[in-house]
Design an enzyme around this catalytic site. Structure first.
Site, short mmCIF file in Angstrom:
data_model
loop_
_atom_site.label_atom_id
_atom_site.label_comp_id
_atom_site.label_asym_id
_atom_site.label_seq_id
_atom_site.Cartn_x
_atom_site.Cartn_y
_atom_site.Cartn_z
CD GLU A 34 13.47 -14.77 28.20
OE1 GLU A 34 12.76 -15.83 27.81
OE2 GLU A 34 13.06 -14.40 29.27
CB CYS A 35 17.45 -13.47 21.06
SG CYS A 35 17.86 -13.84 19.62
N GLY A 36 19.60 -15.70 21.25
CA GLY A 36 21.05 -16.10 21.19
C GLY A 36 21.81 -14.94 20.61
#
Length: 160
Positions: free
Chosen positions: A36-38
């Protein structure tokens, strides 16, 4: 002090132990990952590198970590499903670990001391920090999370 990454083992997503000595003689890219990271779309680039170079002796090892903004909240089954479904990840993925602090996996202690970050810091700053390891098990380079996987092709080819 450990001599190479081959001195370590870690658990795979399915919980089975994996000796990193099994990767002896290969060029290895070790990456701390998060779903769930950029930077999560980098999974696609990592898979592309793996597919392009695996037959020449290259492997990517993914180590999920939840230490940065809680961006890897899932359990092993959720992480595996996410990686496969969204990015077609076929390279080895390991069970979630810590990369900083007292509970950091010993492999990361070795990686961080072997290749320091900006201004000589050892701490991992964020998800998708990458360590390139030569065929001898020694760390050759450390790359920031902002470094896209495709930007590593020249270094990987040189190591191969």
């Amino acid at each position: 002090m450990s001599a190479s990454i081959y001195d370590f083992s870690a658990n795979r997503l399915d919980g089975s132990p994996q000796s990193l000595a099994d990767y002896r003689g290969q060029v290895v890219l070790v990456v701390n990952t998060a779903s769930e990271c950029g930077f999560t779309p980098q999974y696609a680039g990592l898979q592309s590198l793996y597919a392009q170079y695996k037959d020449k002796g290259f492997v990517v090892l993914g180590f999920p970590c939840n230490q940065f903004g809680g961006q890897e909240p899932g359990d092993s089954a959720q992480i595996g499903t996410f990686c496969e479904k969204n990015y077609g990840v076929a390279f080895p993925m390991f069970a979630k670990i810590d990369v900083n602090g007292d509970e950091a996996h010993p492999l990361y202690g070795y990686l961080k001391s072997s290749a320091k970050g900006v201004l000589g810091t050892e701490a991992i700053k964020w998800n998708f920090t990458k360590f390139l390891v030569g065929r001898d098990g020694q760390v050759t380079d450390r790359f920031a999370p902002t470094t896209k996987p495709e930007e590593l092709a020249k270094q990987i080819e040189a190591a191969l």
